[in-house]
Write an enzyme that holds these catalytic residues in place. Structure first.
Site, PDB file in Angstrom:
ATOM      1  N   CYS A 119      10.495  25.963  20.405  1.00 26.95           N
ATOM      2  CA  CYS A 119      10.028  26.478  21.602  1.00 26.95           C
ATOM      3  C   CYS A 119      10.794  27.859  22.051  1.00 26.95           C
ATOM      4  O   CYS A 119      11.937  28.223  22.065  1.00 26.95           O
ATOM      5  CB  CYS A 119      10.679  25.487  22.708  1.00 26.95           C
ATOM      6  SG  CYS A 119      10.174  25.820  24.508  1.00 26.95           S
ATOM      7  N   LEU A 261      -7.570  32.024  10.091  1.00 23.47           N
ATOM      8  CA  LEU A 261      -7.791  32.928   9.104  1.00 23.47           C
ATOM      9  C   LEU A 261      -7.653  32.078   7.785  1.00 23.47           C
ATOM     10  O   LEU A 261      -6.604  31.440   7.511  1.00 23.47           O
ATOM     11  CB  LEU A 261      -6.783  34.026   8.953  1.00 23.47           C
ATOM     12  CG  LEU A 261      -7.109  34.801   7.781  1.00 23.47           C
ATOM     13  CD1 LEU A 261      -8.263  35.648   8.034  1.00 23.47           C
ATOM     14  CD2 LEU A 261      -5.819  36.173   7.939  1.00 23.47           C
ATOM     15  N   LYS A 262      -8.797  31.970   6.963  1.00 28.24           N
ATOM     16  CA  LYS A 262      -8.809  31.499   5.548  1.00 28.24           C
ATOM     17  C   LYS A 262      -9.504  32.376   4.826  1.00 28.24           C
ATOM     18  O   LYS A 262      -9.612  33.651   5.196  1.00 28.24           O
ATOM     19  CB  LYS A 262      -9.578  30.591   5.502  1.00 28.24           C
ATOM     20  CG  LYS A 262      -9.054  29.162   6.618  1.00 28.24           C
ATOM     21  CD  LYS A 262      -9.859  27.907   6.480  1.00 28.24           C
ATOM     22  CE  LYS A 262      -9.407  26.906   7.572  1.00 28.24           C
ATOM     23  NZ  LYS A 262      -7.903  26.402   7.154  1.00 28.24           N
ATOM     24  N   ASP A 264     -12.208  32.723   3.368  1.00 31.00           N
ATOM     25  CA  ASP A 264     -13.400  32.967   3.618  1.00 31.00           C
ATOM     26  C   ASP A 264     -14.139  33.096   5.067  1.00 31.00           C
ATOM     27  O   ASP A 264     -15.369  33.306   5.019  1.00 31.00           O
ATOM     28  CB  ASP A 264     -14.619  31.847   2.987  1.00 31.00           C
ATOM     29  CG  ASP A 264     -14.165  30.382   3.347  1.00 31.00           C
ATOM     30  OD1 ASP A 264     -13.175  30.240   4.139  1.00 31.00           O
ATOM     31  OD2 ASP A 264     -14.814  29.563   2.928  1.00 31.00           O
TER      32      ASP A 264
END
Length: 286
Positions: A119, A261-262, A264
């Site tokens: 946290c 985000l990957k 592809d």
């Protein structure tokens, strides 16, 4: 102190148990103490405790002080080092000596309270109070093309050394205009990994960071956007999801927020104009 610790585990597979060695991410408390006051009357007082993975502790302390608005320039820092006067401390206390001219409002600082590894804004009584410490919205001409952006997960994976052994650490990385990773920092806490990273930029005099983006390995919460805004980061990229408050603050801060985000695909939440499609090749244009 090491980033990983050995242990023995019992794994269940193929209908039975087997004992084998394993590695765990180390978690230890770090107390940040401030030395302050005029040269003839120096005082010391603890500011915060965070549960972190040991390593780059000075960067973590400096990044925390900067992104929480306690200091604005490295000229306000005289020194930062581990305390080792007591055996019980065991490398888990950093004392930061502030310039005698630095004025501290302890009534305001008490809102920081105790921070924990899961946290980044625990102990703070008002999100509005955090917003008031942030600078003007981020500007600049930082751009990335979509194809380059999608290479970042693989780049980060090859640099997450401790995560490869434990599966239990977050990472933050600096991204240049060329789309290549710069410094990478790992920690059991998302906000700690980012503070370590931004602590480098602060100490090197590279804030505001108009020419670099930041990539984080997990999700994006409000506190990560707030810290990025303080450092002038124009683009915050995550392998995971942002929260609603993170998107709201990024829109207010002028920060491009990229999630999921990957290799592809990805999702843009704010200021999509900073992500451009790669220019077509000559063959593709015919």
């Amino acid at each position: 102190m090491p980033l990983v610790a050995p242990t023995a585990v019992h794994r269940f597979a193929n209908g039975g148990f087997s004992e084998s060695p394993d590695l765990l991410a180390v978690e230890e408390p770090l107390e940040i103490r401030l030395g302050f006051g005029p040269a003839n009357d120096r005082q010391q007082r603890p500011l915060a405790v965070t549960m972190r993975t040991p390593g780059h502790d000075v960067e973590l302390a400096l990044g925390f002080l900067f992104t929480e608005g306690i200091v604005q320039s490295r000229t306000e820092i005289l020194s930062a080092r581990h305390c080792s006067q007591e055996e019980v401390e065991k490398g888990n206390v950093i004392r930061v000596e502030l310039h005698p001219d630095v004025q501290l409002d302890w009534a305001k600082l008490d809102r920081h309270g105790i921070t924990a590894s899961n946290c980044g804004v625990c102990g703070k009584t008002s999100i509005d109070a955090i917003r008031t410490s942030c600078p003007a919205p981020v500007s600049g001409t930082f751009l990335l093309d979509a194809a380059t952006l999608m290479t970042l997960p693989d780049q980060l994976r090859t640099r997450q050394q401790a995560f490869a052994h434990t599966g239990g650490l977050h990472a933050s990385a600096l991204i240049g205009r060329d789309g290549q990773l710069g410094a990478v920092r790992e920690d059991i806490g998302r906000h700690n990994a980012l503070d370590k990273l931004l602590g480098i930029a602060f100490w090197n005099g590279n804030v505001p960071m108009h020419n670099q983006a930041v990539l984080v390995s997990g999700r994006i919460g409000f506190e990560l956007v707030q810290k990025s805004w303080m450092a002038g980061v124009p683009m915050l990229i995550a392998l995971g999801a942002p929260s609603s408050l993170a998107v709201e603050l990024a829109r207010e801060a002028g920060i491009t927020l990229v999630g999921f985000l990957k290799a592809d695909r990805f999702t843009l939440y704010t200021y999509p104009e900073r992500i451009i499609e790669k220019a077509p090749t000559m063959a593709g244009a015919l």
